[in-house]
Design a protein around this motif. Sequence first.
Motif, PDB file in Angstrom:
ATOM      1  N   GLY A 400       0.788  -1.217  -0.032  1.00  0.00           N
ATOM      2  CA  GLY A 400       0.163  -0.195   0.009  1.00  0.00           C
ATOM      3  C   GLY A 400       0.701   1.230   0.144  1.00  0.00           C
ATOM      4  O   GLY A 400       0.456   2.278  -0.570  1.00  0.00           O
ATOM      5  N   LEU A 401       2.092   1.370   0.883  1.00  0.00           N
ATOM      6  CA  LEU A 401       2.705   2.458   1.007  1.00  0.00           C
ATOM      7  C   LEU A 401       3.408   2.508  -0.497  1.00  0.00           C
ATOM      8  O   LEU A 401       3.536   3.906  -0.922  1.00  0.00           O
ATOM      9  N   LEU A 402       3.952   1.499  -1.231  1.00  0.00           N
ATOM     10  CA  LEU A 402       4.659   1.806  -2.464  1.00  0.00           C
ATOM     11  C   LEU A 402       3.697   2.202  -3.332  1.00  0.00           C
ATOM     12  O   LEU A 402       3.954   3.068  -4.404  1.00  0.00           O
ATOM     13  N   LEU A 403       2.256   1.796  -3.541  1.00  0.00           N
ATOM     14  CA  LEU A 403       1.340   2.160  -4.573  1.00  0.00           C
ATOM     15  C   LEU A 403       0.978   3.654  -4.170  1.00  0.00           C
ATOM     16  O   LEU A 403       0.910   4.513  -4.928  1.00  0.00           O
ATOM     17  N   ALA A 404       0.969   4.009  -2.851  1.00  0.00           N
ATOM     18  CA  ALA A 404       0.661   5.396  -2.467  1.00  0.00           C
ATOM     19  C   ALA A 404       1.763   6.371  -2.976  1.00  0.00           C
ATOM     20  O   ALA A 404       1.425   7.523  -3.551  1.00  0.00           O
ATOM     21  N   VAL A 405       2.873   5.889  -2.902  1.00  0.00           N
ATOM     22  CA  VAL A 405       4.172   6.800  -3.574  1.00  0.00           C
ATOM     23  C   VAL A 405       4.354   6.754  -4.721  1.00  0.00           C
ATOM     24  O   VAL A 405       4.266   7.945  -5.461  1.00  0.00           O
ATOM     25  N   VAL A 406       3.747   5.870  -5.590  1.00  0.00           N
ATOM     26  CA  VAL A 406       3.684   5.906  -7.138  1.00  0.00           C
ATOM     27  C   VAL A 406       2.422   6.785  -7.654  1.00  0.00           C
ATOM     28  O   VAL A 406       2.464   7.568  -8.616  1.00  0.00           O
ATOM     29  N   LYS A 407       1.253   6.548  -6.748  1.00  0.00           N
ATOM     30  CA  LYS A 407       0.296   7.659  -7.264  1.00  0.00           C
ATOM     31  C   LYS A 407       0.615   8.945  -6.855  1.00  0.00           C
ATOM     32  O   LYS A 407       0.431   9.892  -7.789  1.00  0.00           O
ATOM     33  N   THR A 408       1.248   9.309  -5.971  1.00  0.00           N
ATOM     34  CA  THR A 408       1.611  10.674  -5.376  1.00  0.00           C
ATOM     35  C   THR A 408       2.622  11.066  -6.647  1.00  0.00           C
ATOM     36  O   THR A 408       2.600  12.181  -7.241  1.00  0.00           O
ATOM     37  N   ALA A 409       3.641  10.235  -7.048  1.00  0.00           N
ATOM     38  CA  ALA A 409       4.715  10.779  -8.018  1.00  0.00           C
ATOM     39  C   ALA A 409       3.869  10.906  -9.458  1.00  0.00           C
ATOM     40  O   ALA A 409       4.393  11.820 -10.267  1.00  0.00           O
ATOM     41  N   TRP A 410       2.858  10.170  -9.750  1.00  0.00           N
ATOM     42  CA  TRP A 410       2.158  10.186 -10.922  1.00  0.00           C
ATOM     43  C   TRP A 410       1.357  11.478 -10.928  1.00  0.00           C
ATOM     44  O   TRP A 410       1.346  12.205 -11.921  1.00  0.00           O
ATOM     45  N   GLU A 411       0.752  11.834  -9.978  1.00  0.00           N
ATOM     46  CA  GLU A 411      -0.041  13.232  -9.793  1.00  0.00           C
ATOM     47  C   GLU A 411       0.925  14.512  -9.768  1.00  0.00           C
ATOM     48  O   GLU A 411       0.632  15.362 -10.405  1.00  0.00           O
ATOM     49  N   THR A 412       1.667  14.085  -9.122  1.00  0.00           N
ATOM     50  CA  THR A 412       2.931  15.313  -9.074  1.00  0.00           C
ATOM     51  C   THR A 412       3.498  15.664 -10.271  1.00  0.00           C
ATOM     52  O   THR A 412       4.271  16.827 -10.444  1.00  0.00           O
ATOM     53  N   SER A 413       3.854  14.688 -11.053  1.00  0.00           N
ATOM     54  CA  SER A 413       4.530  14.688 -12.354  1.00  0.00           C
ATOM     55  C   SER A 413       3.338  15.355 -13.494  1.00  0.00           C
ATOM     56  O   SER A 413       3.811  14.918 -14.625  1.00  0.00           O
ATOM     57  N   HIS A 414       2.565  16.041 -13.131  1.00  0.00           N
ATOM     58  CA  HIS A 414       1.517  16.377 -14.325  1.00  0.00           C
ATOM     59  C   HIS A 414       2.264  17.222 -15.380  1.00  0.00           C
ATOM     60  O   HIS A 414       3.076  18.403 -14.823  1.00  0.00           O
ATOM     61  N   ILE A 415       1.927  17.026 -16.416  1.00  0.00           N
ATOM     62  CA  ILE A 415       2.561  17.871 -17.609  1.00  0.00           C
ATOM     63  C   ILE A 415       1.784  18.356 -18.451  1.00  0.00           C
ATOM     64  O   ILE A 415       0.735  17.755 -18.741  1.00  0.00           O
ATOM     65  N   THR A 416       1.972  19.659 -19.116  1.00  0.00           N
ATOM     66  CA  THR A 416       0.935  19.962 -20.169  1.00  0.00           C
ATOM     67  C   THR A 416       1.897  20.456 -21.413  1.00  0.00           C
ATOM     68  O   THR A 416       3.099  20.847 -21.274  1.00  0.00           O
ATOM     69  N   ILE A 417       1.417  20.102 -22.578  1.00  0.00           N
ATOM     70  CA  ILE A 417       2.107  19.896 -23.877  1.00  0.00           C
ATOM     71  C   ILE A 417       1.036  20.867 -24.829  1.00  0.00           C
ATOM     72  O   ILE A 417       0.065  20.376 -25.007  1.00  0.00           O
ATOM     73  N   GLU A 418       1.667  21.944 -25.099  1.00  0.00           N
ATOM     74  CA  GLU A 418       0.901  22.864 -26.333  1.00  0.00           C
ATOM     75  C   GLU A 418       1.585  23.065 -27.254  1.00  0.00           C
ATOM     76  O   GLU A 418       2.568  23.566 -27.366  1.00  0.00           O
ATOM     77  N   VAL A 419       0.827  22.926 -28.561  1.00  0.00           N
ATOM     78  CA  VAL A 419       1.488  23.069 -29.871  1.00  0.00           C
ATOM     79  C   VAL A 419       0.879  24.319 -30.424  1.00  0.00           C
ATOM     80  O   VAL A 419      -0.381  24.117 -30.817  1.00  0.00           O
ATOM     81  N   ARG A 420       1.406  25.422 -30.784  1.00  0.00           N
ATOM     82  CA  ARG A 420       0.902  26.601 -31.441  1.00  0.00           C
ATOM     83  C   ARG A 420       1.453  26.581 -32.909  1.00  0.00           C
ATOM     84  O   ARG A 420       2.765  26.587 -32.994  1.00  0.00           O
ATOM     85  N   GLU A 421       0.460  27.277 -33.712  1.00  0.00           N
ATOM     86  CA  GLU A 421       0.984  27.438 -35.157  1.00  0.00           C
ATOM     87  C   GLU A 421       1.372  28.929 -35.109  1.00  0.00           C
ATOM     88  O   GLU A 421       0.400  29.868 -35.000  1.00  0.00           O
TER      89      GLU A 421
END
Length: 510
Positions: A400-421
């Motif tokens: 459970g602790l490992l899964l919580a760490v993975v979940k937190t890492a995934w959520e805090t690694s939020h990335i936005t990618i925007e392509v503009r012409e």
Amino acid sequence: MPFLPSPPPFPADRRTAVRDVLASLVVFLVALPLCVGVALASGVPAELGLVTGIVGGLVVGLMPGSSLQVSGPAAGLTVLVYQAVDDFGLATLGAIVLAAGLLQVVLGLLRVGRWFRAISVAVVQGMLAGIGLVIVLGQLYALADAPQPAGSIGKIAGLPRLAVTVVTDPGAATAFLVGAGTVVLLLLWPRLPARLRLLPGPLAAVALATAAAVLLDLPVARVEVQGLLAAVDPPGPAALGRLADLAVIGTVLAFTVIASAESLFSAAAVDRMHNGPRTQYNKELVAQGTGNLLCGALGALPMTAVIVRSSANVQAGARTRLSRVLHGLWLLLFAALLPQVIGVIPLAALAGVLVHAGCKLMPVKELAPLLRHQRGEAAVLVATAVAVVVTDLFQGVVAGLLLAVVKTAWETSHITIEVRELTGGRRVVSLGGHATFLRLPSIMERLEELSREREVELDLSGLRHLDHACRISLENWVVWHNGAAPRAVTVRPPATDRLGGRTGGGGAGG
């Protein structure tokens, strides 16, 4: 929920002392059936549960840390204790508890107690839910005076056979009716008029079940009594020597972490019930460790702070530590002067109390809001509970602790990618957020979709974090794109960083 004035360590006036004495009697009546029931469910003599309750009152009750929470044997450790006794024997249990207590004291002196508050709530709730499920699965067999299959999976697989036994065996049916009646009474008790609820529910349910068994001379199994002194068995050199075994060390660590976390989470819950002095977490950890040191030296069960007894203490009007100290004294006097009373209690009645306690460990009310608003937390809770049931308590909590760490890492690694012409056929690719290896596949797939025949500005100024894996991959992508494109990639780096390729490119802002 009562809100109390800030209390001194012990009563400063007669009126407060009277309230504490009355509260101690309530806590004693709640603790008595739970101490015996937890001991039997753990696979040890009933008296060892009383010894732990006595130490929790007379020793831990006097120590600083939390003023109003009550310590004793806990249903949350039942599964782990049963496994330890089954794997290493009752003689080694005292050594394990002693070592865990010593480790708790050291952690408290090192001021680690406050860090237990950082454990994911979803993991703790999942741990308690898993423990509750394991307790219920085991005590369903005890309800019918039937032997338990080994392991949780075996218990689940054996439920159809248990049902057949209850229907076809008169002795099993009688015991099951006594246990089921105890559960029903516990469920109905809070709904009865206040004048009928003078006794705590667990004590009233066990008392009525015992009276029925005695008056009707029912053929059900009873608690076996040895006496306090006969049950105490300090660990000898052979048991202490087993502390060098790797498997025993793992069990010691599991006892330490789970008992400490349960005690400190209980302290946080009790603090919300009153406005008196807040818990001093490091001192409370030392107090719990001292209690476990003594319990281990006596060969008794491990202790934690227990929310059921603690909430009963607050709700009964306790103001100071006197109430929890006196509850330990009442347990001692009862065990010393009236041990024969324990011997008439049906095992099925205590199993009913534990089935009810196990069900209350399952956070059913908390799960629905989590599913609506925090599905990741709900997934951690459910996964931890399933892991505890399928494997064991220690492995389940670690998973459970490992899964919580993975979940937190995934959520805090939020990335936005925007392509503009832009005008002139140029493109700007803007990255924002946290660029970590967890998001690297989606970042590279998006960049590799871009045509190598057009100029690209890679804007990284919106990144708050860029890890090494992403840095190397982006540098390689720049080299790869520049190798074929007639126009090179322009990179706008993070404010405090520089990336391979040509920096600047202010004219591409469009």
